[in-house]
Design a protein around this motif. Structure first.
Motif: not given
Length: 179
Positions: A91-103
């Motif tokens: 998820v990208n929220y307010r220009d911060i990226e939160y990754r949990f499944l890289k592909e």
């Protein structure tokens, strides 16, 4: 148990029809359930999704095999087909990226509906759901699944379209969430 958060009643209705869920209440929320699924309708927006998801987390004991899901419709660029099911990888929220499944594709969460193409995939709830589940270490499995409903033309998405798009992907959704 599978816990599902949807923003809108038409999104929920696809699950109600497919899984034969029964309506009840949980605090101020509409809840639909059967012996293996509990679905809550949050309403639109980050705060609404966070609060509804947190209500599920607070109300039911979390078991290792539980699965939490944010499922609904999303706007997308034309790199995606209308009706395509997307398993989001972050998820990208307010220009911060939160990754949990890289592909997997990233979904951008906005506080208001977007009417011009501004990213690959967008909604208004994913970050709220993610924020609730990620802060509970007992939750071992969660998914954000979106069906592409439009190309940043929210005025073209009817209740019937939202329901039918999700219903058409129900077998694939079931396979993913019951894995």
């Amino acid at each position: 148990m599978i816990y599902i958060q949807t923003a809108l009643k038409p999104e929920a209705q696809a699950f109600v029809d497919y899984f034969k869920l029964k309506k009840s209440k949980l605090k101020n929320y509409t809840l639909f359930s059967n012996e293996s699924i509990r679905l809550i309708i949050s309403g639109m927006g980050v705060d609404a999704a966070r609060a509804a998801t947190q209500t599920l987390i607070n109300h039911y004991d979390i078991r290792d095999d539980d699965c939490y899901c944010n499922i609904g419709i999303a706007a997308a660029s034309r790199n995606f087909a209308l009706g395509e099911l997307v398993l989001c990888g972050g998820v990208n929220y307010r220009d911060i990226e939160y990754r949990f499944l890289k592909e997997n594709p990233l979904i951008t969460t906005f506080d208001t509906a977007q009417e011009e193409i501004c990213c690959e995939l967008a909604d208004m709830e994913s970050f709220g759901f993610y924020d609730a589940v990620i802060h509970n270490p007992a939750i071992k499995k969660f998914y954000i699944l979106k069906v592409v409903s439009d190309y940043f033309e929210p005025q073209k998405v009817s209740k019937e379209l939202a329901k039918s798009l999700l219903f058409a992907k129900m077998q694939t959704i079931e396979t993913i969430i019951k894995d």
